[in-house]
Scaffold this motif. Structure first.
Motif, PDB file in Angstrom:
ATOM      1  N   SER A 226       0.817  -1.215   0.000  1.00 27.39           N
ATOM      2  CA  SER A 226       0.000   0.000   0.000  1.00 27.39           C
ATOM      3  C   SER A 226       0.850   1.263   0.000  1.00 27.39           C
ATOM      4  CB  SER A 226      -0.925   0.009   1.223  1.00 27.39           C
ATOM      5  OG  SER A 226      -0.154  -0.071   2.415  1.00 27.39           O
TER       6      SER A 226
ATOM      7  N   SER B 247      -7.429   1.520  -1.627  1.00 21.00           N
ATOM      8  CA  SER B 247      -8.038   0.699  -0.583  1.00 21.00           C
ATOM      9  C   SER B 247      -7.781  -0.778  -0.850  1.00 21.00           C
ATOM     10  CB  SER B 247      -9.544   0.956  -0.532  1.00 21.00           C
ATOM     11  OG  SER B 247     -10.155   0.510  -1.735  1.00 21.00           O
TER      12      SER B 247
ATOM     13  N   ASN C 243      -9.806  -3.286  -0.755  1.00 23.31           N
ATOM     14  CA  ASN C 243     -10.854  -3.901  -1.578  1.00 23.31           C
ATOM     15  C   ASN C 243     -10.632  -3.617  -3.065  1.00 23.31           C
ATOM     16  OD1 ASN C 243     -12.166  -4.925   0.676  1.00 23.31           O
ATOM     17  ND2 ASN C 243     -13.475  -3.115   0.913  1.00 23.31           N
TER      18      ASN C 243
END
Length: 597
Positions: A167, A173, A175
């Motif tokens: 990340s 995100s 998802n």
């Protein structure tokens, strides 16, 4: 009307994107930004620390890196072996295709612009087995599907499971990250399923490409995973343990650096790759990271290239003595077309060695010995001559790539100059031995250079010019980094002393910049060569074409050809003048004996 306007706009966009100025500007902008960023990121690193970390490099890490390099090149070799089995089964032995793939990548990895030079290298090999352009293009396309499938598999898995640390590179995100990864894996699975159905042919215009079956497609994806993971792991095992957060994070940074390096057109992405890795890992000011990047270059780029040089030099020498037989002779016939690009890589590498050596501080103990033998002006001149010879070797490499005999002669002379200059400027016997080895290899490769083109060997096209400028910028940064502790002042230009490494570097860089500017200016103003006017079609040519059973013979009647007719007028060769080269259409038309004579 709307459709016509859309086509018109699209055509304008294509012309803008393909404009030579844009093709030159984008790589140069990337290279300039990368060198600037690299200079900022390494501004607090000292050359003495780099030398200390290099001396302390772990032999175990080097062995691991060599093993990972072998893993990567095994995947690269499988690309072409599997592609030949799919597109031209039985026409090229699998071991020859694998050898061509691995050796071709070792060469193009050093020359840069691998999607161009790698393609040309493989075309030379496969055409020697009678494969036409369509089949070679099919082999190269299928091999690229392996690389793309492997890339899709690696990134799909990384995004789907979004491991910790990823990340930081992809600020989205979890998802959405999982959805992207799942979509990539589903697309890959759909592609392999489509191959399984038997619908394995793509058509574009008049060109049809037979895609591999599902089994070969899956094997190509596996080869892609071997290639990509092996390349990334080569650098990973050389990196300090505390700098890499985790493997997925490192993989993402690594692939981004490779992509930017390809866009820069710099040989091997030199400078751009290093700047991206340092910035992405947050490793500014780390001398051990610079050492890891240097060792990566040696292990993954230089070492495979040296193996290719040694192998081809040995087989060339044995072939000239008629000492090859059986499979060895077949392998030599297949790899012989690799000699010109390999020679270009040798000249490029020798030029880099001379330039980098001229930019680094000399060994003071060696200078102390020279001080007792030679006057200072002699050493100063040798340093300048060695750096200029290195730059000219980068330029002459293009002529070697094009098989020009004069380029071979000039390269041999420049290498001899570099050998002598290496000894006279600092008793650098290692550098002199490398020049001697290069001279020996080029001497063995002499039969491969037979073209007697009238153009200057110092003229460059846009692609080579961009590559040399980017490479020169990266080499210049090495000199700035090595002498970063020296405060700049105008007096340095006129400082002639035994300890004046920085002034010698500045004067050699200025001379190189002036010479490269003159070569670039000359290349630009002489790029539009004048073509010779085609000859009227002789009656004997028309008669021989009418008698010929070759369906392609009438192409000689298109009006843009000139003709070389045998003395007995029973055969001819049709050729065209491109303004730079005379290109024959094919084999002689007419009586085979007259054609061969």
């Amino acid at each position: 009307m709307a459709v016509a306007e859309t086509i018109h706009v699209r055509g304008r966009l294509v012309r803008i994107v393909e404009h030579p100025v844009l093709k030159i500007a984008i790589p140069l902008v990337i290279a300039v930004i990368a060198v600037f960023v690299l200079h900022k990121l390494a501004s607090h690193v000292k050359w003495i620390d780099v030398k200390a970390d290099l001396a302390a490099a772990s032999p175990v890490s080097l062995l691991k890196a060599m093993g990972c390099t072998a893993l990567s090149f095994s995947g690269i070799a499988l690309y072409d072996a599997l592609a030949v089995r799919s597109v031209a089964q039985g026409k090229v032995p699998s071991r020859i295709a694998a050898l061509a793939g691995a050796a071709g990548y070792a060469i193009s990895g050093l020359l840069g612009v691998s999607y161009l030079t790698g393609t040309a290298v493989r075309y030379r090999v496969f055409s020697a087995f009678g494969l036409d352009m369509a089949l070679v293009a099919g082999i190269i396309t299928v091999s690229w599907t392996g690389f793309l499938s492997g890339l899709a598999l690696v990134f799909g898995v990384l995004l789907t499971f979004h491991p910790n640390g990823l990340s930081a590179v992809l600020p989205i995100s979890p998802n959405l990250e999982t959805a992207f990864g799942g979509a990539i894996l589903i697309a890959l699975a759909a592609y392999l399923t489509w191959l399984l159905t038997g619908k394995r042919e793509l058509k574009a215009g008049g060109f049809a490409l037979t895609l591999p079956n599902a089994r070969v497609g899956a094997a190509l994806a596996g080869a892609g995973v071997l290639d990509l993971s092996g390349a990334a792991l080569t650098l990973y095992v050389l990196m300090p343990g505390d700098i890499v957060q985790n493997l997925p994070f490192f993989f993402t940074i690594f692939f981004g650096a490779v992509g930017l390096g390809m866009l820069s057109h710099s040989p091997g992405g030199l400078g751009v790759f290093e700047a991206t890795i340092i910035a992405g890992l947050g490793a500014a000011g780390r001398s051990d990271v610079l050492v890891a990047l240097l060792l990566y270059r040696l292990v993954y780029t230089i070492f495979p290239f040296i193996l290719a040089v040694a192998g081809l030099s040995l087989t060339m020498g044995m072939a000239q003595r008629d000492a090859l037989a059986g499979g060895a002779r077949i392998a030599w016939q297949a790899c012989r077309p690799l000699v010109p690009p390999l020679a270009a890589g040798i000249a490029l590498l020798a030029g880099i060695i001379l330039l980098v050596s001229g930019n680094l501080p000399a060994e003071q103990s060696h200078l102390g010995i020279l001080r007792e033998i030679l006057p200072l002006p002699f050493v100063e001149a040798s340093h300048l001559v060695g750096s200029v010879a290195g730059l000219l070797l980068l330029v002459v490499a293009r002529g070697l790539y094009r098989k020009l005999y004069r380029a071979w002669v000039v390269a041999m002379g420049l290498l001899a100059v570099g050998l002598i200059a290496s000894l006279l400027k600092g008793l650098d016997w290692k550098e002199s031995l490398s020049m001697l080895a290069t001279l020996t290899a080029l001497g063995l490769f002499r039969p491969a250079f037979y073209r007697a083109e009238g153009a200057s060997v110092l003229r460059l096209d846009a692609r080579w010019l961009v590559s040399i400028v980017a490479l020169s910028g990266a080499v210049f940064w090495i000199g700035l980094f090595a002498h970063s502790h020296v405060p700049y002042q105008n007096a340095l230009w006129w400082d002639f002393s035994w300890h004046g490494d920085a002034p010698r570097f500045l004067r050699a860089s200025l001379a190189g910049a002036v010479i490269l500017s003159l070569i670039a200016f000359n290349s630009l103003i002489t790029s539009n060569s004048v073509r010779a006017r085609p000859q009227p079609i002789p009656d004997v040519v028309r008669m021989l074409i009418a008698q010929s059973e070759d369906t392609e013979a009438p192409i000689a009647l298109t009006g843009d050809k000139a003709f070389l007719i045998s003395e007995d007028e029973r055969a001819f060769i049709a050729y065209a003048d491109t303004g730079r080269s005379l290109i024959a259409k094919g084999d002689p038309i007419g009586d085979p004996k007259s054609g061969n004579s």
